[in-house]
Design a protein around this motif. Structure first.
Motif, PDB file in Angstrom:
ATOM      1  N   HIS A  40      24.444  33.302  43.219  1.00 14.67           N
ATOM      2  CA  HIS A  40      24.575  32.410  44.482  1.00 14.67           C
ATOM      3  C   HIS A  40      25.625  32.349  45.052  1.00 14.67           C
ATOM      4  CE1 HIS A  40      22.342  29.339  46.402  1.00 14.67           C
ATOM      5  NE2 HIS A  40      23.346  28.274  45.923  1.00 14.67           N
ATOM      6  N   VAL A  41      25.854  31.848  46.368  1.00 10.99           N
ATOM      7  CA  VAL A  41      26.869  31.618  46.959  1.00 10.99           C
ATOM      8  C   VAL A  41      27.615  30.507  46.307  1.00 10.99           C
ATOM      9  CG1 VAL A  41      25.883  30.048  48.832  1.00 10.99           C
ATOM     10  CG2 VAL A  41      28.102  31.059  49.221  1.00 10.99           C
ATOM     11  N   ASP A  42      29.196  30.842  46.232  1.00 14.12           N
ATOM     12  CA  ASP A  42      29.941  29.668  45.791  1.00 14.12           C
ATOM     13  C   ASP A  42      29.767  29.825  44.267  1.00 14.12           C
ATOM     14  OD1 ASP A  42      31.222  29.084  48.094  1.00 14.12           O
ATOM     15  OD2 ASP A  42      30.118  27.082  48.237  1.00 14.12           O
ATOM     16  N   THR A  47      36.214  35.007  43.296  1.00 14.68           N
ATOM     17  CA  THR A  47      37.508  34.445  42.525  1.00 14.68           C
ATOM     18  C   THR A  47      37.648  35.170  41.142  1.00 14.68           C
ATOM     19  OG1 THR A  47      36.880  32.261  43.280  1.00 14.68           O
ATOM     20  CG2 THR A  47      38.201  32.283  41.558  1.00 14.68           C
ATOM     21  N   SER A  78      41.854  27.112  47.430  1.00 13.86           N
ATOM     22  CA  SER A  78      41.287  27.423  46.221  1.00 13.86           C
ATOM     23  C   SER A  78      40.741  28.842  46.539  1.00 13.86           C
ATOM     24  CB  SER A  78      40.228  26.099  45.875  1.00 13.86           C
ATOM     25  OG  SER A  78      39.056  26.717  46.769  1.00 13.86           O
ATOM     26  N   PHE A  79      40.559  29.336  47.408  1.00 17.27           N
ATOM     27  CA  PHE A  79      40.069  30.812  47.644  1.00 17.27           C
ATOM     28  C   PHE A  79      41.183  31.846  47.424  1.00 17.27           C
ATOM     29  CE2 PHE A  79      36.749  28.198  49.646  1.00 17.27           C
ATOM     30  CZ  PHE A  79      35.767  29.049  49.439  1.00 17.27           C
ATOM     31  N   ALA A  82      40.115  34.939  45.508  1.00 18.05           N
ATOM     32  CA  ALA A  82      39.139  35.465  46.181  1.00 18.05           C
ATOM     33  C   ALA A  82      39.576  36.318  47.339  1.00 18.05           C
ATOM     34  CB  ALA A  82      38.204  34.482  46.777  1.00 18.05           C
ATOM     35  N   THR A  97      32.026  36.464  51.129  1.00 19.31           N
ATOM     36  CA  THR A  97      32.511  37.755  50.956  1.00 19.31           C
ATOM     37  C   THR A  97      31.168  38.371  51.902  1.00 19.31           C
ATOM     38  OG1 THR A  97      33.083  37.398  48.935  1.00 19.31           O
ATOM     39  CG2 THR A  97      32.705  39.599  49.370  1.00 19.31           C
ATOM     40  N   ASN A 178      30.265  31.010  34.477  1.00 19.54           N
ATOM     41  CA  ASN A 178      31.422  30.525  35.172  1.00 19.54           C
ATOM     42  C   ASN A 178      31.578  29.068  35.184  1.00 19.54           C
ATOM     43  OD1 ASN A 178      34.018  31.129  36.235  1.00 19.54           O
ATOM     44  ND2 ASN A 178      33.041  31.000  38.274  1.00 19.54           N
ATOM     45  N   GLN A 182      34.822  23.228  34.206  1.00 22.26           N
ATOM     46  CA  GLN A 182      34.259  21.913  34.979  1.00 22.26           C
ATOM     47  C   GLN A 182      33.329  21.199  34.242  1.00 22.26           C
ATOM     48  OE1 GLN A 182      32.617  22.464  38.999  1.00 22.26           O
ATOM     49  NE2 GLN A 182      34.521  22.441  39.695  1.00 22.26           N
ATOM     50  N   ALA A 218      36.546  31.515  35.720  1.00 24.14           N
ATOM     51  CA  ALA A 218      37.405  32.537  36.645  1.00 24.14           C
ATOM     52  C   ALA A 218      38.622  32.016  37.215  1.00 24.14           C
ATOM     53  CB  ALA A 218      36.611  32.829  37.829  1.00 24.14           C
TER      54      ALA A 218
END
Ligand code: GDP
Length: 468
Positions: A40-42, A47, A78-79, A82, A97, A178, A182, A218
């Motif tokens: 999924h995106v994000d 990263t 934060s990217f 990436a 991307t 990943n 968190q 990551a």
């Protein structure tokens, strides 16, 4: 007129050389595999790959710092990890991307080509093109509270990506769970995600032995390589399994069918570079060498192989399973298109406008009836087509006929259908451009198709018979 490059080997000798080299590769400990990154995106795909390349020494400190500065400038600090994979300015500014950036990495026993995948919904066609060239998928999921679920449920891309890569023939998957930082490295959360995903992956057709799960962060670089770092002790209190690199290091290399007719579906065209035009793609089967004259199908054109680039090095020949860039001469670049196939003039790939296929229908809302217009997706190309006839529904497990001439196909059904290509132009003379296809029994890579409707993938299948 430029002299065409000379052939190094006669055909028989070339096959002998290729066989020898591949046997040697089989006994040496570095094997080539290619990887498509999905999720999924994000979820953290870019990263993860950026950090992994850094940990493996593929991204030097200077580049990393430059990336960090660059991403700070556009306000997306934060990217920074990436950055290394996300190529174009547009991608950097949007922080996603988009295209398949070819990169590679070395683990102790593998040389891995990374076909990076985009995460945004609009970019599924690019992901498909990456997946159709890959031996393995790395699925990245976000363990953060609510995020895994959002990525999996309807509208999320996790599910669709998994089904797509499997349909395209990818049989190995590594799941990187990943962002465990968190959720404070909560083992319960990791187990919950694994217990949820494993049955889904099995149902989608992955075998248990070829499905691996690995907990990571990551961002913090935890459990990517075997090495310890400051923050990894939280994970180590409950996990003593392999790191991501350990898993990558055990991927099975592809089987290479060098004796089948040469098939190179073009996945990209780079015009106006040097004296010729370069194309890239993966050799589905066969062997090709510098100096060979190849036909470009569909069409009547041929071209001569001037150079072959494999992993940024020029090589005299390459065999099935490799992702290469080939420089072609003696051809007008207008005749080189994404989705066309390069083959030897004596062994042309069949061209189809009408064929039958065995398909599996995905999770669709509107059923398929005969006459349903679709886009046929085959080797990086979308072709307008119609499901002209529903021949029979089949038992998913045995393939036996359940019902002849069904009226509709609903989600989850398996069926034999007839597909007819439609004309491509709305104005001018209507011409149907045939598509290079082969029955799945003759060539697996050339015999797989995806069916899309209105930007959504509605099914996948294999070609049974070509009628012209
Ligand atoms: P992609 O769309 O899947 O390529 O995701 P990105 O790599 O662009 O990451 C999306 C966001 O998640 C970025 O803000 C990253 O910094 C963040 N991110 C990625 N990996 C981790 C991780 O392991 N932990 C945390 N806390 N954040 C992460």
């Amino acid at each position: 007129m430029e002299e065409p490059p000379k052939l190094s080997f006669a055909r028989e000798k070339l096959l002998e050389e290729a066989k020898k080299a591949l046997d040697a590769e089989g006994t040496s400990n570095k094997k080539n595999v290619s990887l498509v990154v999905i999720g999924h995106v994000d979820a953290g795909k870019s990263t993860l790959m950026g950090r992994l390349l850094y940990e493996l020494g593929r991204l030097d400190e200077k580049t990393r710092i430059a990336n960090e500065r660059g991403s700070n400038k556009v306000g997306k600090s934060s990217f920074s990890w990436a950055w290394s994979l996300d190529g174009t300015t547009e991608e950097r500014e949007r922080g996603i991307t988009m295209d398949i950036a070819l990169q590679s990495m070395e683990t102790p026993h593998r040389h891995i080509t990374i076909l990076d995948a985009p995460g945004h919904k609009d970019f599924i066609p690019n992901m498909i093109s990456g997946a159709s060239q890959a031996d393995c998928a790395l699925l990245v999921v976000d363990a953060a509270t609510g995020e895994f679920e959002a990525g999996f449920n309807r509208g999320g891309q996790t599910r669709e990506h998994v089904v797509l890569v499997r349909s395209l023939g990818v049989s190995q998957v590594i799941v990187a769970v990943n962002k465990l930082d968190q959720v404070n490295w909560d083992k319960g959360r990791y187990d919950e995600i694994v217990d949820f995903l494993r049955p889904f992956l099995m149902q989608s057709g992955f075998q248990s032995a070829k499905t691996k799960f690995v907990p990571v962060s990551a961002m913090q670089g935890v459990n990517l390589t075997a090495g310890e770092n400051e923050t990894s002790k939280d994970l180590r209190s409950w996990y003593d399994g392999p790191s991501l690199v350990n898993c990558l290091d055990q991927l099975e290399p592809p089987t290479r069918d060098i004796y089948a007719p040469l098939r190179i579906p073009i996945s990209n065209v780079f015009r106006g570079q040097g004296s010729g035009t370069a194309v890239s793609g993966r050799l589905c089967s066969g062997v090709v060498q510098v100096g060979d004259r190849l036909n470009v199908l569909p069409g009547d054109e041929s071209a001569v192989v001037k150079t072959i680039e494999l992993e940024e090095e020029n090589v005299p020949w390459v065999a099935a399973g490799s992702n290469v860039t080939i420089n072609l001469t003696s051809i007008d670049p207008v005749h080189l298109n994404i989705g066309s196939v390069l083959c030897y003039p004596s062994e042309p790939v069949p061209l189809a406008t009408i064929f039958t296929a065995r398909i599996i229908v995905f999770d669709i809302q509107v059923p398929i009836t005969s006459g349903t217009p679709i886009e046929l997706f085959h080797h990086s190309r979308d072709i307008p087509a119609t499901i002209a006839n529903l021949i029979a529904t089949l038992d998913r497990a045995t393939g036996e006929i359940v019902k002849k001439k069904p009226r509709v196909l609903t989600k989850g059904s398996s069926a034999e259908v007839q597909i007819i290509l439609r004309t491509t132009s709305l104005s001018g003379p209507s011409v149907v451009r045939p598509v290079p296809l082969e029955p799945f029994t003759a060539n697996k890579d050339m015999g797989r198709i995806l069916l899309r409707r209105g930007g959504e993938t509605i099914g996948a299948g294999v070609v049974l018979e070509i009628f012209g």
